[in-house]
Scaffold this motif. Sequence first.
Motif, PDB file in Angstrom:
ATOM      1  N   GLY A  69       0.796  -1.224   0.000  1.00 55.89           N
ATOM      2  CA  GLY A  69       0.000   0.000   0.000  1.00 55.89           C
ATOM      3  C   GLY A  69       0.825   1.269   0.000  1.00 55.89           C
ATOM      4  O   GLY A  69       0.577   2.187  -0.796  1.00 55.89           O
ATOM      5  N   SER A  70       1.816   1.357   0.868  1.00 50.35           N
ATOM      6  CA  SER A  70       2.640   2.573   0.933  1.00 50.35           C
ATOM      7  C   SER A  70       3.397   2.807  -0.368  1.00 50.35           C
ATOM      8  O   SER A  70       3.485   3.936  -0.857  1.00 50.35           O
ATOM      9  N   GLN A  71       3.932   1.741  -0.927  1.00 47.76           N
ATOM     10  CA  GLN A  71       4.688   1.838  -2.185  1.00 47.76           C
ATOM     11  C   GLN A  71       3.779   2.325  -3.325  1.00 47.76           C
ATOM     12  O   GLN A  71       4.165   3.201  -4.108  1.00 47.76           O
ATOM     13  N   LEU A  76       1.789   6.788  -6.843  1.00 44.62           N
ATOM     14  CA  LEU A  76       0.674   7.566  -7.381  1.00 44.62           C
ATOM     15  C   LEU A  76       0.777   9.047  -7.032  1.00 44.62           C
ATOM     16  O   LEU A  76       0.415   9.906  -7.832  1.00 44.62           O
ATOM     17  N   LEU A  77       1.270   9.332  -5.836  1.00 39.69           N
ATOM     18  CA  LEU A  77       1.322  10.712  -5.354  1.00 39.69           C
ATOM     19  C   LEU A  77       2.634  11.417  -5.664  1.00 39.69           C
ATOM     20  O   LEU A  77       2.727  12.630  -5.481  1.00 39.69           O
ATOM     21  N   GLY A  78       3.642  10.660  -6.073  1.00 37.90           N
ATOM     22  CA  GLY A  78       4.949  11.269  -6.284  1.00 37.90           C
ATOM     23  C   GLY A  78       5.554  11.769  -4.987  1.00 37.90           C
ATOM     24  O   GLY A  78       6.244  12.780  -4.960  1.00 37.90           O
ATOM     25  N   GLN A  79       5.287  11.065  -3.905  1.00 37.40           N
ATOM     26  CA  GLN A  79       5.757  11.440  -2.569  1.00 37.40           C
ATOM     27  C   GLN A  79       6.654  10.333  -2.037  1.00 37.40           C
ATOM     28  O   GLN A  79       6.534   9.181  -2.446  1.00 37.40           O
ATOM     29  N   PRO A  80       7.528  10.642  -1.079  1.00 41.26           N
ATOM     30  CA  PRO A  80       8.339   9.577  -0.472  1.00 41.26           C
ATOM     31  C   PRO A  80       7.467   8.593   0.303  1.00 41.26           C
ATOM     32  O   PRO A  80       6.502   8.987   0.966  1.00 41.26           O
ATOM     33  N   GLU A  81       7.815   7.325   0.208  1.00 39.08           N
ATOM     34  CA  GLU A  81       7.035   6.269   0.837  1.00 39.08           C
ATOM     35  C   GLU A  81       6.925   6.449   2.351  1.00 39.08           C
ATOM     36  O   GLU A  81       5.904   6.129   2.949  1.00 39.08           O
ATOM     37  N   THR A  87       2.080   8.358   4.677  1.00 41.05           N
ATOM     38  CA  THR A  87       1.765   7.704   5.948  1.00 41.05           C
ATOM     39  C   THR A  87       0.339   8.007   6.384  1.00 41.05           C
ATOM     40  O   THR A  87      -0.409   7.099   6.772  1.00 41.05           O
ATOM     41  N   ALA A  88      -0.059   9.267   6.306  1.00 45.54           N
ATOM     42  CA  ALA A  88      -1.416   9.655   6.717  1.00 45.54           C
ATOM     43  C   ALA A  88      -2.467   9.027   5.808  1.00 45.54           C
ATOM     44  O   ALA A  88      -3.480   8.503   6.291  1.00 45.54           O
ATOM     45  N   LEU A  89      -2.229   9.043   4.511  1.00 51.87           N
ATOM     46  CA  LEU A  89      -3.192   8.468   3.580  1.00 51.87           C
ATOM     47  C   LEU A  89      -3.273   6.949   3.730  1.00 51.87           C
ATOM     48  O   LEU A  89      -4.358   6.371   3.711  1.00 51.87           O
ATOM     49  N   TYR A  90      -2.126   6.308   3.902  1.00 50.69           N
ATOM     50  CA  TYR A  90      -2.089   4.855   4.122  1.00 50.69           C
ATOM     51  C   TYR A  90      -2.952   4.487   5.325  1.00 50.69           C
ATOM     52  O   TYR A  90      -3.774   3.575   5.255  1.00 50.69           O
ATOM     53  N   ASP A  91      -2.774   5.196   6.427  1.00 53.40           N
ATOM     54  CA  ASP A  91      -3.538   4.912   7.644  1.00 53.40           C
ATOM     55  C   ASP A  91      -5.035   5.160   7.441  1.00 53.40           C
ATOM     56  O   ASP A  91      -5.867   4.350   7.858  1.00 53.40           O
ATOM     57  N   LYS A  92      -5.388   6.276   6.816  1.00 50.21           N
ATOM     58  CA  LYS A  92      -6.802   6.604   6.606  1.00 50.21           C
ATOM     59  C   LYS A  92      -7.469   5.597   5.675  1.00 50.21           C
ATOM     60  O   LYS A  92      -8.611   5.195   5.902  1.00 50.21           O
ATOM     61  N   LEU A  93      -6.781   5.196   4.613  1.00 47.67           N
ATOM     62  CA  LEU A  93      -7.351   4.213   3.693  1.00 47.67           C
ATOM     63  C   LEU A  93      -7.551   2.867   4.379  1.00 47.67           C
ATOM     64  O   LEU A  93      -8.547   2.187   4.149  1.00 47.67           O
ATOM     65  N   TYR A  94      -6.597   2.481   5.221  1.00 48.98           N
ATOM     66  CA  TYR A  94      -6.788   1.220   5.935  1.00 48.98           C
ATOM     67  C   TYR A  94      -7.971   1.331   6.884  1.00 48.98           C
ATOM     68  O   TYR A  94      -8.884   0.504   6.859  1.00 48.98           O
ATOM     69  N   GLU A  95      -7.961   2.360   7.699  1.00 51.64           N
ATOM     70  CA  GLU A  95      -8.981   2.510   8.737  1.00 51.64           C
ATOM     71  C   GLU A  95     -10.390   2.666   8.163  1.00 51.64           C
ATOM     72  O   GLU A  95     -11.361   2.164   8.733  1.00 51.64           O
TER      73      GLU A  95
END
Length: 144
Positions: A69-71, A76-81, A87-95
Motif C-alpha cells: 500500500g505505501s509503495q 501515485l502521489l509522487g511522494q516519499p514512501e 503515511t497519513a493516507l495509508y492509515d486513513k485508507l486502511y482505517e
Amino acid sequence: QDAEVVRTRDPQRLAQCDVVVDVGGEYDPERHRYDHHQRSFTQSMQSLRPDKPWTTKLSSAGLVYCHFGSQILAGLLGQPEDGPVVTALYDKLYENFVEEIDAIDNGIAQAEGEPRYALTTTLSARVGYLNPRWNNPDQDTEVG
C-alpha cells in the motif's frame, strides 16, 4: 501493468505464478503468496507492522495492502514512501476502507448482537449486485 490475471485453485498453475492472492493456503511474502485461509493464520496490521494500531485479522486484500500500500500510494502521489502524506493516507485508507474488507472476509461482526439498521451500500453489497439474480437463467458469475 502487463500482468496476466489467472483465476484458479489448481496447485500446478499456482506454482507457476509470480504472485498468488487469496488461494493456495499459504502466506509467504518472500515468495509473494498472500492467502489468509489457513487455520494457523492470525496476522493483523499490528502484528506485521507494530507501529500500526489495528488488530483486525487481515484478509488477503489486507495482506496485499499491508505489504504494498505505501509503495503504491507513494508512486501515485509522487511522494516519499515514508513521508507524512503517504503515511497519513495509508492509515486513513486502511482505517476507513481496507479494514472493513478484512473484517467482512474473516466473518467479524461490526457490532455485538442485532444491528439497528441495514448497511446496503457497503463494498460487499456493491460486489454482490454484480452477481446474477437467483432466478436469472444465465448464472455466469464472471459477466458482472
